[in-house]
Structures are given as C-alpha cells and as structure tokens.
Design a protein around this motif. Sequence first.
Motif, PDB file in Angstrom:
ATOM      1  N   HIS A 404      19.540   4.953 -11.051  1.00 50.24           N
ATOM      2  CA  HIS A 404      18.752   3.758 -11.376  1.00 50.24           C
ATOM      3  C   HIS A 404      19.576   2.488 -11.195  1.00 50.24           C
ATOM      4  N   ILE A 405      20.870   2.554 -11.506  1.00 49.01           N
ATOM      5  CA  ILE A 405      21.720   1.372 -11.349  1.00 49.01           C
ATOM      6  C   ILE A 405      21.792   0.939  -9.889  1.00 49.01           C
ATOM      7  N   ASN A 406      21.828   1.887  -8.983  1.00 56.02           N
ATOM      8  CA  ASN A 406      21.903   1.565  -7.553  1.00 56.02           C
ATOM      9  C   ASN A 406      20.520   1.386  -6.918  1.00 56.02           C
ATOM     10  N   PHE A 407      19.514   2.042  -7.484  1.00 49.54           N
ATOM     11  CA  PHE A 407      18.191   2.066  -6.863  1.00 49.54           C
ATOM     12  C   PHE A 407      17.550   0.685  -6.844  1.00 49.54           C
ATOM     13  N   PHE A 408      17.539   0.004  -7.973  1.00 52.94           N
ATOM     14  CA  PHE A 408      16.771  -1.233  -8.068  1.00 52.94           C
ATOM     15  C   PHE A 408      17.384  -2.396  -7.285  1.00 52.94           C
ATOM     16  N   PRO A 409      18.716  -2.593  -7.264  1.00 58.88           N
ATOM     17  CA  PRO A 409      19.248  -3.652  -6.388  1.00 58.88           C
ATOM     18  C   PRO A 409      18.965  -3.406  -4.908  1.00 58.88           C
ATOM     19  N   ILE A 410      19.092  -2.157  -4.464  1.00 58.72           N
ATOM     20  CA  ILE A 410      18.787  -1.855  -3.061  1.00 58.72           C
ATOM     21  C   ILE A 410      17.286  -2.033  -2.794  1.00 58.72           C
ATOM     22  N   LEU A 411      16.457  -1.702  -3.797  1.00 64.70           N
ATOM     23  CA  LEU A 411      15.014  -1.926  -3.652  1.00 64.70           C
ATOM     24  C   LEU A 411      14.710  -3.411  -3.485  1.00 64.70           C
ATOM     25  N   ASN A 412      15.387  -4.263  -4.234  1.00 63.45           N
ATOM     26  CA  ASN A 412      15.194  -5.709  -4.078  1.00 63.45           C
ATOM     27  C   ASN A 412      15.632  -6.175  -2.688  1.00 63.45           C
ATOM     28  N   CYS A 413      16.676  -5.564  -2.158  1.00 65.45           N
ATOM     29  CA  CYS A 413      17.085  -5.913  -0.796  1.00 65.45           C
ATOM     30  C   CYS A 413      16.018  -5.511   0.221  1.00 65.45           C
ATOM     31  N   LEU A 414      15.438  -4.330   0.040  1.00 67.63           N
ATOM     32  CA  LEU A 414      14.364  -3.903   0.940  1.00 67.63           C
ATOM     33  C   LEU A 414      13.176  -4.851   0.860  1.00 67.63           C
ATOM     34  N   HIS A 415      12.822  -5.252  -0.360  1.00 69.22           N
ATOM     35  CA  HIS A 415      11.707  -6.202  -0.503  1.00 69.22           C
ATOM     36  C   HIS A 415      12.035  -7.536   0.155  1.00 69.22           C
ATOM     37  N   THR A 416      13.284  -7.975   0.050  1.00 73.91           N
ATOM     38  CA  THR A 416      13.686  -9.228   0.692  1.00 73.91           C
ATOM     39  C   THR A 416      13.532  -9.149   2.208  1.00 73.91           C
ATOM     40  N   LEU A 417      13.858  -8.006   2.781  1.00 78.56           N
ATOM     41  CA  LEU A 417      13.792  -7.868   4.232  1.00 78.56           C
ATOM     42  C   LEU A 417      12.366  -7.775   4.751  1.00 78.56           C
ATOM     43  N   VAL A 418      11.461  -7.144   3.997  1.00 80.06           N
ATOM     44  CA  VAL A 418      10.122  -6.863   4.523  1.00 80.06           C
ATOM     45  C   VAL A 418       9.047  -7.789   3.974  1.00 80.06           C
ATOM     46  N   SER A 419       9.368  -8.629   2.987  1.00 83.01           N
ATOM     47  CA  SER A 419       8.317  -9.439   2.352  1.00 83.01           C
ATOM     48  C   SER A 419       7.806 -10.564   3.233  1.00 83.01           C
ATOM     49  N   LYS A 420       8.573 -10.942   4.261  1.00 88.46           N
ATOM     50  CA  LYS A 420       8.148 -12.040   5.143  1.00 88.46           C
ATOM     51  C   LYS A 420       7.740 -11.558   6.522  1.00 88.46           C
ATOM     52  N   LEU A 421       7.656 -10.266   6.730  1.00 89.40           N
ATOM     53  CA  LEU A 421       7.274  -9.755   8.043  1.00 89.40           C
ATOM     54  C   LEU A 421       5.784  -9.947   8.300  1.00 89.40           C
ATOM     55  N   PRO A 422       5.371 -10.093   9.533  1.00 92.79           N
ATOM     56  CA  PRO A 422       3.938 -10.254   9.836  1.00 92.79           C
ATOM     57  C   PRO A 422       3.138  -9.022   9.418  1.00 92.79           C
ATOM     58  N   GLY A 423       2.053  -9.240   8.708  1.00 95.94           N
ATOM     59  CA  GLY A 423       1.207  -8.146   8.266  1.00 95.94           C
ATOM     60  C   GLY A 423       1.666  -7.452   7.008  1.00 95.94           C
ATOM     61  N   TYR A 424       2.866  -7.741   6.532  1.00 93.33           N
ATOM     62  CA  TYR A 424       3.409  -7.155   5.304  1.00 93.33           C
ATOM     63  C   TYR A 424       3.250  -5.627   5.298  1.00 93.33           C
ATOM     64  N   PRO A 425       3.990  -4.920   6.130  1.00 95.53           N
ATOM     65  CA  PRO A 425       3.806  -3.459   6.237  1.00 95.53           C
ATOM     66  C   PRO A 425       4.003  -2.722   4.914  1.00 95.53           C
ATOM     67  N   LEU A 426       5.014  -3.129   4.134  1.00100.80           N
ATOM     68  CA  LEU A 426       5.270  -2.471   2.845  1.00100.80           C
ATOM     69  C   LEU A 426       4.768  -3.282   1.659  1.00100.80           C
ATOM     70  N   GLY A 427       4.056  -4.360   1.921  1.00102.68           N
ATOM     71  CA  GLY A 427       3.526  -5.179   0.847  1.00102.68           C
ATOM     72  C   GLY A 427       4.270  -6.492   0.718  1.00102.68           C
ATOM     73  N   LYS A 428       3.608  -7.426   0.065  1.00101.53           N
ATOM     74  CA  LYS A 428       4.189  -8.756  -0.116  1.00101.53           C
ATOM     75  C   LYS A 428       4.951  -8.875  -1.422  1.00101.53           C
ATOM     76  N   GLN A 429       4.483  -8.176  -2.469  1.00 98.73           N
ATOM     77  CA  GLN A 429       5.107  -8.253  -3.782  1.00 98.73           C
ATOM     78  C   GLN A 429       6.095  -7.110  -3.963  1.00 98.73           C
ATOM     79  N   VAL A 430       7.065  -7.313  -4.853  1.00 98.96           N
ATOM     80  CA  VAL A 430       8.069  -6.291  -5.099  1.00 98.96           C
ATOM     81  C   VAL A 430       7.447  -5.075  -5.775  1.00 98.96           C
TER      82      VAL A 430
END
Length: 704
Positions: A404-430
């Motif tokens: 859990h300590i490693n999961f959530f920071p890396i998850l925030n990084c994934l959201h940062t990378l994909v939140s601005k992509l066209p069409g929001y493939p993985l979603g816009k919100q975390v």
Amino acid sequence: MSTAGSVSKGCFTFKGKKRRVNVEDYLPRAQNKDIESCQARFHELWEEMDTQMQILQSDFNSSIFEELLTYTQCAHASFSLETCASASLREIPAAALVTGVNTPDHGTMFGNLVSMLRDRVTPLVTILKSKDCQSVRNILTRTMSQLLDNTHLDYDDDEDSEAVNSRSLPLTLSTLAKWYHNKYVSKPSSPKKRKSSAGVGVERGGLPPVVIVMEDFENFPPRVVQDFIIITSNYISLLPVVFIFGIATSVSAIHRLLPNEVSSLLCMEKFQAPPSTEYLTLAISQMLMTSRCPFKLGKGVFQLLLDIFLYYDFSVLNFNQALRFAMLDHYTSQPLSYLCCNHDDTEVTVNQMDGQALDRLRQLSSFMSYVEECSTTEQPSLLLDEKFTKRRVVQLINEMFEYHINFFPILNCLHTLVSKLPGYPLGKQVREVYSACLEESVWEREDYKHATDLLRMLAKDELKTLVTQCVNKLATEAQLASVKTDLERFGYRMDHIDEEAEEEPAGDMEMVDTSLPSRTSLHQLRQRLQDISKKQKKQSPFEKLREEIVDYCHALFRKYLIAPSSLPLYEIFYYTSTRVIKQRLNASPRSALQKALSNPGYYLQVTICVCCDVEGNHIGSRMPDTCVVYKLHLECGQLINLYDWMQAFVTVVQQEDENDSLKQADHKLQARFIQAVSQLQFLGFIKPTKRKTDHVARLTWGGC
C-alpha cells in the motif's frame, strides 16, 4: 395529510416510539470469541476517519464561508444612529449561496455557517426552512423566536441576561425594530464582549446586522417570500437585515420565484459553494487511497458507492455513512478482521491468535492459493506449525502494508500521465483510475494499452510537464527515492536533448525492400506500407528518449500496481460484500412490502407463531388483518368489489370472534376491514375509482 381520497374517509395518526437504535444490532455477527476485538478495532479506526472527514469538510468549505462572513459584516458597515433617522429606502443585501443538488448535506453546511456567523459576526442570526414557513406569520414567528429568545446567550452583560419572551410581543417587524433600537442603537456605542463557541471572549464593535438564512429557498411559497421581502424593505432603515438564500440549482431560481418589482428591492451577490464531487475526490485521496488506514474497499463495493453518489444524491454525508456501514459490516462479519489494524500492532495481534483463529486463516482462499505456490517443504509447516504460520502471517501483513505504501504514489503517477490524454482512456478522475486498478492488473486492460500508445505520441513540452508533475508527486515518498531520481534524470535529458543529438553519430539508413507484390488484399497492402514506413524512418533522439520513458513507466506499473485481489490475506483488509451493501443501501421498497405482507412471519420473528408461518397462498385466520386483505386482493382482477372483499375477509377471520354476538362481530370486523383497506391504499396497492362507486382499482399485479 389530506384523506379526502381515502376509502375510509378517516384521519390516521402514527405515533412512533422514541428509542435508541443501535446499528450494530442489524448486522450479522461473527460467531467467535474475538468479536469484541473486531468491534474495538472498528471504533478505533472509525474515530480516526471521522475526525479526518470533519477536518477535511471544514477546510473544504472554509473559503466560501470566509467570503460570506466578510460580506455580511460589511453589508451594513455604515449603519449607525445618525443614518437610522435620515436614511432613505435602500436595497436589502442578499447573498445567493449556490450549494448544489446534494440536499442531504445542506443541513450540516448551513448549521456550520450559522455557528460561524454567531461566533464571528453577529448573534442576530435566524435560519428558516420551507416546511416551517408556509405563511408570513410563520416566518415572523420563527424569526422573532430565534432572535429574541437566543440573543441573551451570546453576551455577558447583566442587563441583557434576561431572555425576552417573544410570545408576549406582537409578531411584526415594527416590534423587532423597536427591540433592536432599544438594545443596540439607543445605548452607547461601546464594543460588546460576547463568548464564542470555544468560551473565549470576543470583542465586536458597531451595530450587528440581522442575518436571515433561508436554507431551501426554492421550496418556499413564492407569494409568502414576496410579501416578506416587501415588508422587510420598509424597515431597512431601522433594521440592518441581510438575507442569505440557499439555492440548490442556479441563481435563476430567485428570478423565477420573485417578480421584477420584488427582486429590485434586493442587492444580490452570488456565492458558489464547491461541488460535492471535488470533496469526494479529496476524501477518497486523503482517506481511502492512503496507507495510514488499513481498511480498504473492494472493486464492487467501491464502484457501487461511487454509483450511488454520482447517479443518485451527490451526498457526501450519505457516502460517509455508507463507508461507515461497510467498515462496520466488515469488522462484524469477518472473524479475522481484528488483524486489520495499525502497522505497529500487527506482530502483537498475530501472536495472540489461538489455534482456532489460525485454522480460519488457513481456510481463506487467498492464503490457500499462497500455500499452493510455496515449495513442498514449506507447505506442511504452513498448515501444521503454529509458530511458523504466525511468523509467515506477520511477514505477509508487513508486505501488504509495504504494498500500500508503494501502490498509491505510483497510482497517482499513472493518473498524472493519463488524466490529460484525449478521450481519457483510464478516466479523468483519480477515483476512476483507482477503480480500474482494483478490478485487475491495470496493464492487462485494453484502455491502458491505448493510453500507452497515446503517450508515445506526446510532444516534448507535454511529456516534460507530466514527468515534472510525477516528480512532485513522489517528493515526500522516501521509499520511492530511486524512482524519483530516475524521473529527474529523464527530465534532465529532455532539457539537454540537443546535446545528445550532437553526440550521436549519423548512421546509414537501413536498406529496405520496397517492392510490393503484384496481387494482394487491401489489408495486406496497408500493413506492408506501414512496415516499410517504420523501417525507412529513423527515430530522432527525443523519440528514442520518449520510448525509453514510456517503457520505464510501464515496467514501474507492472511492478507496483498489482491487483490487490491477487495478494495473500486480501480478505482481511478489503471489504467485498457487494450484495450486503445493495440490500442495505439500495433496497427495493416494493419487494420488501410484498414479502412482509405475503409472509409476515419473516418479519415478526420476535412474536412468531405457527399461524403466521404459512406457505404459498394459504391465508391464516390469525394473520394480521392487512396481510389477510392483501392476500385476498391478489385473487381479484382490475376492479375489486368492496362488499365481496369484506365478506371474504369476514369468512377468514370470523372464527376468532365466534363467541361474540353477531352484531358486535359485524361492527368490529367492518372496522378492522376498513382500517386494513386504508393501509393498503396508503401503501399504494389500491385506489378509489369513479367507474363503479362500490369498487376500488388495483394498482399492482403479482405477489412476492
């Protein structure tokens, strides 16, 4: 409630008994001796989460509340003794607070607002609700009772310590203006000292404004509000009144309720409260997506709570209560949930487990899968040796916390990378990215593969911004310092990409066979042309670096974003009872009513008897009258003859009253029948009809 359309033409009173309801009594209990430990863990963790929620909510609304406090304090800054006598007609200051459609949260929001107004601005604050203000007299009664009877509580003056009885005064604004003049204007303008909610004396100079808060302004009767505003405008030179209108939709609702001649009397200013969706995202990030709280929601439960919030009520209060119920059900239905504790208490808690608790732990499906993956030398020890099993359980729980300590920071990084992509493939919100990671390993999803393809086409500036944001996300994560260093190195290389281009030697372009087959299909031709184009095109230094960055992030996600359901002891930390949540939070009223009327013994478990425990369509003579009438009406068609219905009812239950005289029995049974029919009408099963005067229309079909 009007009973003009009732079958019995009667008036019914339902008086409930006041009693303390314990929510834990309605939940399934685990049959083990560790239930007290589970409940203690629940209370300990929920108190921490509840405190964090309250702090988060107060901080979330602090900005809009500060603006409102400043507005009410400055609305009548020039109101004084000299201006009262010579002031001409002015507009009434009015603040339109757009709160959103999350109506269950409005009570808490306006309660906090009123408390802050009384503590920091003025003691003269009244809050009105539409259900209590159906006439101008009701508004004046509520306003004067709250202002006159509660003002003395805020001051330390001996002369003001006696409460003013509003019942002995005429309910007019003239009375309120005289009281205000005698209490504030006619006295020397010395700063008064009042007690805040914390018990600390706070000085406040000048004349306090009179703040009238209308919580659900859109539900007020239009004519009543119009008359009250017109009356108040005539006393604006004597009373520094400030209105605060709670609007759920938009400011245009004020103009729909108030005509131009009334709205022209108001000087309105709009205040927009933050949307509840932002608070939900913040609450999920601060409480659920953190390693501090060991309790987590499974994929189905998490998505269900989100759906209820987003598609039903937008209520943060209801979301918090649903989260509390999920935690309570987890700690009462899972016998091993006491292991879901703080990290520091893990080793002590595991060492206190007895043999029976270890046997239950070995029966967990995730632990059984883990044992199957272990070597043949370890499997007997895990199944038979208690000390070895406890040491391995402590190790697995520590690995879960580290995960859990490693999961959530890396998850925030994934959201940062994909939140601005066209069409929001993985979603816009975390929360959408988190839900996708809970379901399965995220790199196996098609939308993740589409997102990586889009990342490989980003420009230099866009990619540099995303990498910098990921570095900022990992700034406080000491355990991921190496990842942060690698990302900083990538950012440095992008800044100096021109230097790498100069150092790279120029190579010859690869010779590619560009000959095309004479006969081929359109799909094969397109694929052949794409391959030729890729081989002929030489990648630039930035394209190579971009490929390297995307590949590094992909390896990072594969390492840390493993689906939690694949980890051993997953059931201890994650609550997955979606069926229970649906039954408790998303219940079906009609099916519950039909089941209760068809089988009353299911609900009357305290006083259950053989007569209520019936099967099929059998009608017992000692069943409740409403159940008898309901089962009889199932045998009828669209229209039900009341006389025939009553005769059938009498035939079923008359054996109870065979010792009474016929006349008495007729009167009693007729009254009981009318009462039962009225209850069915109240529940929505029948309604009166004009097609036949002695008939009622049936509204539902089929039983339970």
